[in-house]
Enzyme design. Structure first.
Site, PDB file in Angstrom:
ATOM      1  N   HIS A  57     -11.815 -14.682   6.686  1.00  0.00           N
ATOM      2  CA  HIS A  57     -12.345 -13.819   5.633  1.00  0.00           C
ATOM      3  C   HIS A  57     -11.241 -13.441   4.651  1.00  0.00           C
ATOM      4  O   HIS A  57     -10.299 -12.731   4.979  1.00  0.00           O
ATOM      5  CB  HIS A  57     -13.009 -12.548   6.165  1.00  0.00           C
ATOM      6  CG  HIS A  57     -14.121 -12.069   5.250  1.00  0.00           C
ATOM      7  ND1 HIS A  57     -13.876 -11.405   4.078  1.00  0.00           N
ATOM      8  CD2 HIS A  57     -15.465 -12.198   5.338  1.00  0.00           C
ATOM      9  CE1 HIS A  57     -15.026 -11.125   3.481  1.00  0.00           C
ATOM     10  NE2 HIS A  57     -16.004 -11.604   4.222  1.00  0.00           N
ATOM     11  N   GLU A 108     -21.701 -20.283  12.309  1.00  0.00           N
ATOM     12  CA  GLU A 108     -21.619 -18.828  12.346  1.00  0.00           C
ATOM     13  C   GLU A 108     -22.999 -18.221  12.121  1.00  0.00           C
ATOM     14  O   GLU A 108     -23.844 -18.825  11.449  1.00  0.00           O
ATOM     15  CB  GLU A 108     -20.692 -18.307  11.235  1.00  0.00           C
ATOM     16  CG  GLU A 108     -19.274 -18.804  11.286  1.00  0.00           C
ATOM     17  CD  GLU A 108     -18.439 -18.269  10.146  1.00  0.00           C
ATOM     18  OE1 GLU A 108     -17.207 -18.356  10.229  1.00  0.00           O
ATOM     19  OE2 GLU A 108     -19.023 -17.775   9.151  1.00  0.00           O
ATOM     20  N   HIS A 133     -22.510 -21.180   7.733  1.00  0.00           N
ATOM     21  CA  HIS A 133     -23.108 -19.896   8.113  1.00  0.00           C
ATOM     22  C   HIS A 133     -24.511 -19.841   7.509  1.00  0.00           C
ATOM     23  O   HIS A 133     -24.706 -19.300   6.417  1.00  0.00           O
ATOM     24  CB  HIS A 133     -22.251 -18.735   7.611  1.00  0.00           C
ATOM     25  CG  HIS A 133     -22.701 -17.392   8.097  1.00  0.00           C
ATOM     26  ND1 HIS A 133     -21.825 -16.330   8.245  1.00  0.00           N
ATOM     27  CD2 HIS A 133     -23.906 -16.916   8.468  1.00  0.00           C
ATOM     28  CE1 HIS A 133     -22.489 -15.269   8.685  1.00  0.00           C
ATOM     29  NE2 HIS A 133     -23.755 -15.613   8.823  1.00  0.00           N
TER      30      HIS A 133
END
Length: 238
Positions: A190, A70, A43
């Site tokens: 997450h 991401e 990310h």
């Protein structure tokens, strides 16, 4: 089978804390694959405080499992996807200075914006996943963007899991079934860890992929990276 994608952002955080190239992000990705990771997730953020854009380019040359990038779809992100052509692009509604992802997309308000982004990403050959809260109202609009998958934001599940796991997972099961009915693939990520991952998998057996970084890297400090990846894989092989 639910695939395990290992997020290596925290490896880059450790490297950046000292400078130089130790630990070597590319080598860790290769080792993670060798140890059983079925995907590598990164990310990159605008300030490059962990994964750098050059890291993404370097990783794309060597990653042989599914490469998942991401990020918020600003122009730099879109240019990166066009250049790298990862297996998957995961759209996250993060402002530039967010510490970590803390919410999914409002796919109602942003439906037209996301539709255009998804269409462009498909032109680059990437599968698209949209990060989404476990609220049913967001799922049909997500489907209407043309996305291939949605990624369930699982921080609320992880927070309430120690208190009442059945109540914590209930909204996720409901929206997962809705996603399946709509023909959407299903990812999750997450705050998933060795304590709560198996129950999520048992409750939603048709999960396509989980992306795990922070907890997995923390566990690797105690158990070693190879052993830790295998421990996470076993949570999913039920």
């Amino acid at each position: 089978m639910t695939k395990l994608s290992v997020n290596i952002n925290k490896i880059a955080t450790l490297r950046n804390a000292r400078g130089g190239n130790n630990p070597n992000v590319v080598q860790v990705a290769l080792d993670a694959e060798r140890f059983g990771a079925q995907g590598i997730t990164v990310h990159p953020r605008p300030d490059e405080r962990h994964i750098r854009y050059q890291d993404v380019i370097d990783l794309a040359k060597v990653v042989t499992t599914e490469f998942n990038i991401e990020g918020y779809p600003d122009q730099r992100f879109m240019d990166l996807i066009r250049s790298v052509k990862p297996a998957q692009a995961t759209l996250v509604p993060d402002p530039p200075h967010a510490i970590t992802s803390n919410s999914g997309w409002d796919t109602i308000t942003n439906r037209l914006f996301l539709r255009d982004i998804v269409e462009e990403l498909h032109e680059y050959g990437a599968r698209v996943s949209i990060f989404i809260n476990p609220e049913s109202k967001f799922f049909e609009p997500a489907k209407n963007t043309g996305t291939d998958r949605v990624e369930l934001y699982t921080e609320p599940y992880a927070t309430y899991f120690p208190t009442d796991r059945h109540a914590a997972v209930k909204p996720y099961v409901e929206v997962a079934l809705l996603a399946k009915d709509l023909g959407l693939g299903l990812n999750a990520g997450h705050d998933l860890d060795l304590h709560n991952l198996r129950f999520l998998k048992e409750s939603i057996p048709f999960l396509d992929e989980v992306s795990i970084g922070h907890a997995l890297i923390c566990d690797a400090l105690y158990y070693g990276l190879e052993n830790t990846i295998q421990m996470y894989r076993r949570q999913l092989e039920i």
